[in-house]
Scaffold this motif. Structure first.
Motif, PDB file in Angstrom:
ATOM      1  N   THR A 159       0.828  -1.205   0.000  1.00  8.78           N
ATOM      2  CA  THR A 159       0.000   0.000   0.000  1.00  8.78           C
ATOM      3  C   THR A 159       0.859   1.250   0.000  1.00  8.78           C
ATOM      4  O   THR A 159       0.592   2.218  -0.722  1.00  8.78           O
ATOM      5  CB  THR A 159      -0.933   0.013   1.228  1.00  8.78           C
ATOM      6  OG1 THR A 159      -1.747  -1.157   1.207  1.00  8.78           O
ATOM      7  CG2 THR A 159      -1.829   1.245   1.214  1.00  8.78           C
ATOM      8  N   ASP A 162       2.797   1.554  -3.480  1.00  8.73           N
ATOM      9  CA  ASP A 162       1.865   1.902  -4.557  1.00  8.73           C
ATOM     10  C   ASP A 162       1.350   3.327  -4.399  1.00  8.73           C
ATOM     11  O   ASP A 162       1.222   4.073  -5.377  1.00  8.73           O
ATOM     12  CB  ASP A 162       0.677   0.932  -4.578  1.00  8.73           C
ATOM     13  CG  ASP A 162       1.070  -0.465  -5.024  1.00  8.73           C
ATOM     14  OD1 ASP A 162       2.176  -0.614  -5.579  1.00  8.73           O
ATOM     15  OD2 ASP A 162       0.286  -1.410  -4.813  1.00  8.73           O
ATOM     16  N   GLY A 163       1.039   3.711  -3.146  1.00 12.14           N
ATOM     17  CA  GLY A 163       0.520   5.052  -2.905  1.00 12.14           C
ATOM     18  C   GLY A 163       1.543   6.139  -3.167  1.00 12.14           C
ATOM     19  O   GLY A 163       1.228   7.192  -3.726  1.00 12.14           O
ATOM     20  N   VAL A 165       4.053   5.999  -5.230  1.00 17.13           N
ATOM     21  CA  VAL A 165       4.246   6.102  -6.684  1.00 17.13           C
ATOM     22  C   VAL A 165       3.050   6.790  -7.334  1.00 17.13           C
ATOM     23  O   VAL A 165       3.203   7.690  -8.176  1.00 17.13           O
ATOM     24  CB  VAL A 165       4.466   4.709  -7.298  1.00 17.13           C
ATOM     25  CG1 VAL A 165       4.468   4.781  -8.814  1.00 17.13           C
ATOM     26  CG2 VAL A 165       5.778   4.114  -6.800  1.00 17.13           C
ATOM     27  N   ALA A 166       1.837   6.364  -6.961  1.00 19.58           N
ATOM     28  CA  ALA A 166       0.630   6.908  -7.588  1.00 19.58           C
ATOM     29  C   ALA A 166       0.488   8.405  -7.320  1.00 19.58           C
ATOM     30  O   ALA A 166       0.050   9.158  -8.202  1.00 19.58           O
ATOM     31  CB  ALA A 166      -0.599   6.165  -7.082  1.00 19.58           C
ATOM     32  N   ARG A 167       0.827   8.845  -6.109  1.00 18.99           N
ATOM     33  CA  ARG A 167       0.664  10.251  -5.752  1.00 18.99           C
ATOM     34  C   ARG A 167       1.947  11.061  -5.935  1.00 18.99           C
ATOM     35  O   ARG A 167       1.969  12.251  -5.597  1.00 18.99           O
ATOM     36  CB  ARG A 167       0.174  10.359  -4.302  1.00 18.99           C
ATOM     37  CG  ARG A 167      -1.198   9.729  -4.096  1.00 18.99           C
ATOM     38  CD  ARG A 167      -1.685   9.901  -2.668  1.00 18.99           C
ATOM     39  NE  ARG A 167      -2.985   9.299  -2.481  1.00 18.99           N
ATOM     40  CZ  ARG A 167      -4.138   9.867  -2.812  1.00 18.99           C
ATOM     41  NH1 ARG A 167      -4.130  11.083  -3.334  1.00 18.99           N
ATOM     42  NH2 ARG A 167      -5.282   9.243  -2.616  1.00 18.99           N
ATOM     43  N   GLN A 168       2.996  10.398  -6.417  1.00 13.82           N
ATOM     44  CA  GLN A 168       4.284  11.068  -6.609  1.00 13.82           C
ATOM     45  C   GLN A 168       4.708  11.785  -5.335  1.00 13.82           C
ATOM     46  O   GLN A 168       5.163  12.930  -5.361  1.00 13.82           O
ATOM     47  CB  GLN A 168       4.205  12.037  -7.789  1.00 13.82           C
ATOM     48  CG  GLN A 168       3.894  11.346  -9.116  1.00 13.82           C
ATOM     49  CD  GLN A 168       3.882  12.297 -10.283  1.00 13.82           C
ATOM     50  OE1 GLN A 168       3.431  13.434 -10.163  1.00 13.82           O
ATOM     51  NE2 GLN A 168       4.377  11.853 -11.429  1.00 13.82           N
TER      52      GLN A 168
END
Length: 256
Positions: A159, A162-163, A165-168
């Motif tokens: 989590t 992934d978070g 990376v997704a939110r930079q």
């Protein structure tokens, strides 16, 4: 008698053959069923679906299978039926009708639905137990509560990574104020999280370290490496904000 119902219809959808299982399900003899269409046997909505399926099969010439809800005419019982249909061809290869086989898969379908619901519930629980909360541009917080076992440790890592990376994100705050016990396994999870986040260009700030936790980490000889530590979540957030706006913020100094 076969458990599967087998039938054959002509190009107009009229029944030309049915096995004993199908005859029993509709409560008719072969003489009574012969020449009838689905519109004379089933609710209009279901019969219309059969008509559309048959039209598509006749157009493409390709067999197909599906699962659909079905009411048994003889009993009124609602069941789930698996249907496989294929074209009937003559010696010249031309389609002259449709043959099909269908059988009750209600128990399997319900079991699959329950399994999907359990998995969805488990996913919700996992999400609630390891939430990742964006609090500012490029800053996320993951508050951890309760016990961290091997399964949850994997969830934390997945989590968090992934978070980030997704939110930079540039800073990820792990707050362990609510973690019951910090042992070598938990410490290893935190170190691995920091290393993983570091590989994608972000920094981990570890907050909520109580004196007893700090003593445990020292006794275990855990090297937190590049992880910035803080006693409270508030001070960790302040530090993260200072990292995002160093020119307008005072030097952070030691974190309380």
């Amino acid at each position: 008698m076969l458990p599967q119902s087998i039938y054959q219809s002509d190009l107009d959808g009229r029944c030309v053959f049915a096995n004993r299982a199908l005859l029993a399900s509709v409560g008719m003899s072969m003489e009574e069923l012969r020449g009838k269409t689905p519109f004379e046997l089933y609710p209009r909505e279901l019969a219309e679906k059969y008509r559309q399926d048959d039209a598509h099969l006749l157009k493409t010439g390709q067999a197909f299978e599906t699962i659909e809800e079905h009411r048994v005419p003889a009993t009124g019982e609602m069941i789930y039926v698996k249907v496989i249909k294929a074209p009937v061809r003559d010696v010249r290869g031309e389609i002259v009708g449709i043959q099909g086989i269908f059988w009750d898969v209600t128990s399997e379908h319900i079991a699959r639905q329950l399994s999907d619901e359990r998995e969805a519930h488990a996913a919700t629980v996992r999400e609630l137990s390891t939430p990742l909360i964006p609090i500012a541009d490029k800053i996320v917080v993951m508050p951890l509560i309760g016990t961290i076992d091997s399964t949850r440790a994997s969830q934390v890592l997945d989590t968090l990574l992934d978070g980030v990376v997704a939110r930079q994100a540039s800073v990820a705050i792990l707050d362990i104020t609510g973690v019951r016990d910090v042992d070598s396994s938990v410490a290893d999870t935190l170190v691995r999280a920091a290393r993983a986040v570091g590989l994608v260009g972000a920094k981990v700030v570890l907050t909520g370290i109580k004196p007893s936790v700090a003593q445990t980490l020292v006794e275990l000889g855990i090297d937190l490496g590049s992880i910035v530590t803080s006693g409270t979540l508030q001070s960790g957030i302040r530090y993260a904000l200072q990292q995002m706006h160093p020119a307008s913020a005072p030097s952070p100094g030691p974190l309380p």
